[in-house]
Design an enzyme around this catalytic site. Structure first.
Site, mmCIF file in Angstrom:
data_model
loop_
_atom_site.group_PDB
_atom_site.id
_atom_site.type_symbol
_atom_site.label_atom_id
_atom_site.label_comp_id
_atom_site.label_asym_id
_atom_site.label_seq_id
_atom_site.Cartn_x
_atom_site.Cartn_y
_atom_site.Cartn_z
ATOM 1 N N GLY A 72 27.015 59.801 65.033
ATOM 2 C CA GLY A 72 25.843 58.995 65.477
ATOM 3 C C GLY A 72 26.330 58.528 66.408
ATOM 4 O O GLY A 72 27.624 57.588 66.813
ATOM 5 N N GLU B 18 26.026 68.303 64.507
ATOM 6 C CA GLU B 18 26.797 69.631 64.242
ATOM 7 C C GLU B 18 28.427 69.365 63.335
ATOM 8 O O GLU B 18 28.727 68.746 63.595
ATOM 9 C CB GLU B 18 26.619 70.199 65.366
ATOM 10 C CG GLU B 18 27.398 71.562 64.949
ATOM 11 C CD GLU B 18 26.984 73.045 64.257
ATOM 12 O OE1 GLU B 18 25.193 72.783 64.767
ATOM 13 O OE2 GLU B 18 27.066 72.967 63.051
ATOM 14 N N GLY C 288 33.218 59.055 64.091
ATOM 15 C CA GLY C 288 33.442 59.210 62.662
ATOM 16 C C GLY C 288 33.785 59.870 62.136
ATOM 17 O O GLY C 288 34.242 60.560 62.632
ATOM 18 N N GLY D 291 33.208 61.714 59.465
ATOM 19 C CA GLY D 291 32.995 63.317 59.989
ATOM 20 C C GLY D 291 33.581 64.141 60.637
ATOM 21 O O GLY D 291 34.198 65.391 60.597
ATOM 22 N N ASP E 146 29.948 51.165 61.427
ATOM 23 C CA ASP E 146 29.508 50.927 60.566
ATOM 24 C C ASP E 146 31.657 50.406 60.129
ATOM 25 O O ASP E 146 31.564 49.618 59.080
ATOM 26 C CB ASP E 146 29.840 52.280 59.503
ATOM 27 C CG ASP E 146 28.239 52.692 59.157
ATOM 28 O OD1 ASP E 146 27.490 51.952 60.181
ATOM 29 O OD2 ASP E 146 27.617 53.983 59.340
ATOM 30 N N ARG F 161 9.958 31.036 53.314
ATOM 31 C CA ARG F 161 9.521 32.274 52.313
ATOM 32 C C ARG F 161 11.049 32.655 52.037
ATOM 33 O O ARG F 161 12.078 32.115 52.373
ATOM 34 C CB ARG F 161 8.863 33.392 53.300
ATOM 35 C CG ARG F 161 7.757 33.520 53.442
ATOM 36 C CD ARG F 161 7.673 34.231 54.564
ATOM 37 N NE ARG F 161 5.582 34.351 54.789
ATOM 38 C CZ ARG F 161 5.009 34.234 55.871
ATOM 39 N NH1 ARG F 161 5.519 34.772 56.691
ATOM 40 N NH2 ARG F 161 3.730 34.719 55.607
ATOM 41 N N MET G 128 22.377 48.511 58.665
ATOM 42 C CA MET G 128 22.886 48.962 58.858
ATOM 43 C C MET G 128 24.414 49.649 58.325
ATOM 44 O O MET G 128 25.283 48.525 57.895
ATOM 45 C CB MET G 128 23.226 50.297 60.247
ATOM 46 C CG MET G 128 21.724 51.536 60.824
ATOM 47 S SD MET G 128 22.689 52.510 61.706
ATOM 48 C CE MET G 128 20.958 53.032 61.835
ATOM 49 N N ILE H 282 18.153 49.853 66.502
ATOM 50 C CA ILE H 282 18.528 48.482 67.131
ATOM 51 C C ILE H 282 19.684 48.524 67.456
ATOM 52 O O ILE H 282 20.615 48.198 68.036
ATOM 53 C CB ILE H 282 17.704 47.870 67.073
ATOM 54 C CG1 ILE H 282 15.977 48.131 66.954
ATOM 55 C CG2 ILE H 282 17.765 46.563 67.918
ATOM 56 C CD1 ILE H 282 15.224 47.087 67.213
HETATM 57 O O1 F6P Z 1 26.181 55.197 62.691
HETATM 58 C C1 F6P Z 1 26.442 55.280 61.244
HETATM 59 C C2 F6P Z 1 24.826 54.664 60.228
HETATM 60 O O2 F6P Z 1 24.331 53.775 61.484
HETATM 61 C C3 F6P Z 1 24.506 54.275 59.488
HETATM 62 O O3 F6P Z 1 25.379 52.946 59.256
HETATM 63 C C4 F6P Z 1 23.126 55.309 58.767
HETATM 64 O O4 F6P Z 1 23.148 55.052 58.417
HETATM 65 C C5 F6P Z 1 23.726 56.693 60.099
HETATM 66 O O5 F6P Z 1 24.569 56.543 61.396
HETATM 67 C C6 F6P Z 1 21.927 57.504 60.273
HETATM 68 O O6 F6P Z 1 21.987 57.659 61.353
HETATM 69 P P1 F6P Z 1 21.562 59.233 62.208
HETATM 70 O O7 F6P Z 1 19.680 58.488 61.518
HETATM 71 O O8 F6P Z 1 21.418 59.841 63.060
HETATM 72 O O9 F6P Z 1 21.730 59.771 61.176
#
Ligand code: F6P
Length: 346
Positions: free
Chosen positions: A14, A77, A111, A113, A136, A171, A178, A266
């Protein structure tokens, strides 16, 4: 005189603010300080599989420091993931492209992965340097990833804006931040934005405790509340978002009008914060210093104020989660911020 080195660079996983600052940090240091050649690989590991790349010249790195996203593109990928549908040997294709290009090293910005894949490519015999990024902030071994600080500003600003509208309507506002596995962004933005309830993936929570706490606030003449939840909190249903689930439970349990906001992508977009620009630049420059000394198979990290490195093999499948006894959680409990469990003040 020794032959100048040729390096490849890719961004994978991501995206996040600061990727271009890191590409620039790597590229400029490689070209200006060491006279290296730099090849930009498209769309993460996919570019190596599909042989999509371009030589990066110094002038191409000007003006990208402040840009969000990544000029190289990215993808999720995972070349080592077995697929029944496609029988292509992706790791071999990656090694083939690396050799065809005559690379001395490949810089993998990503990250957890990505760093795991990078470590597997070391086992395949490639020279690799990893650079950790993600909003994250959960990459193992480093105190901080770039992307986190920018996202923290965005998330905090969003929470700030909820206060006035929550107060006008009396409210409860639930905002989803995220973070599938780690709650760093939720914890920090929740604290910075004055969240009353903060729910993290790492901590068990009980909605009865949350609801009792919210009703108590009303009794104490606090007519509105802000509930900050991580997208990855434990919840029974897989279909609903964390925010929908929590908002529904609050409205049912308290009878107070409740609204939800899902901040979403965002948080990953736009220009990097000054701190992220600096961290990404430092990571990039340090990565190339490692390459110059042929100190391969490492991931660049931040420890305290220093930039250092650790073996990529140490990162493996580890994820850096918020410890249950994190100092910020302890301090927050002392301020009567609710984490959805019985209050302990230590
Ligand atoms: O970059 C990390 C992150 O923002 C996570 O917090 C989130 O769950 C994930 O990426 C979602 O990313 P994508 O929809 O691009 O796989």
């Amino acid at each position: 005189m020794a032959r100048s080195k040729k390096i490849g660079i890719l961004t994978a996983g991501g995206d996040c603010p600061g990727l271009n600052a890191a590409i620039r940090g790597v590229g400029k240091t490689a070209i200006v300080k060491y006279g290296m050649e730099v090849i930009g690989i498209s769309s993460g590991f996919l570019g190596l599989i599909e042989k999509e790349y371009i030589p990066l010249k110094e002038h191409m790195l000007s003006g990208i420091l402040t840009l969000g996203g990544t000029i190289l593109g990215t993808s999720r990928e995972k070349p080592f993931k077995k697929s029944k549908q496609f029988k292509v040997d992706k790791p071999s294709l990656i090694v083939e492209t690396y050799n065809e290009l005559g690379l001395d090293c490949l810089v993998c910005i990503g990250g957890n992965g990505t760093q795991k894949t990078a470590a597997r490519l070391v086992d395949e015999g490639l020279n690799i340097i990893g650079i950790p990024k993600t909003i994250d902030n959960d990459v193992w071994g480093t105190d901080q990833t770039f992307g986190f600080d920018s996202a923290l500003w965005i998330a905090t600003d969003a929470i700030d804006r909820l206060h006035s509208t929550a107060n006008s309507h009396k409210r409860i506002m639930v905002i989803e931040i995220m973070g599938h596995h780690a709650g760093w962004l939720t914890l920090y933005s929740g604290m910075a934005g004055g969240g009353d309830v903060i729910l993290l993936p790492e901590l068990d929570y009980d909605m009865d405790i949350v609801n009792k706490y919210l009703l108590k606030r009303v009794e104490n003449k606090k007519p509105y509340s802000i509930v900050v939840v991580a997208e990855g909190i434990k919840k029974p249903s897989r279909v609903e978002s964390a925010a929908s689930y929590v908002a529904k439970k609050i409205e049912q349990g308290t009878g107070i009008e409740t609204r939800k906001t899902i901040l979403g992508y965002i948080q990953r977009g736009g220009s990097p914060s000054p701190m992220d620009r600096i961290l990404a630049t430092r990571f990039g420059a340090y990565a190339v210093d490692l390459i110059a000394r042929e100190d391969y198979g490492k991931m660049v990290i931040k420890k305290g104020e220093k930039i250092k490195d650790i073996p990529l093999s140490e990162v493996g499948s580890n994820v850096r989660l918020v410890p249950k006894d994190h100092t910020l959680i302890k301090k927050a409990r002392g301020l009567d911020i609710c984490f959805g469990s019985e209050k302990t003040l230590i």
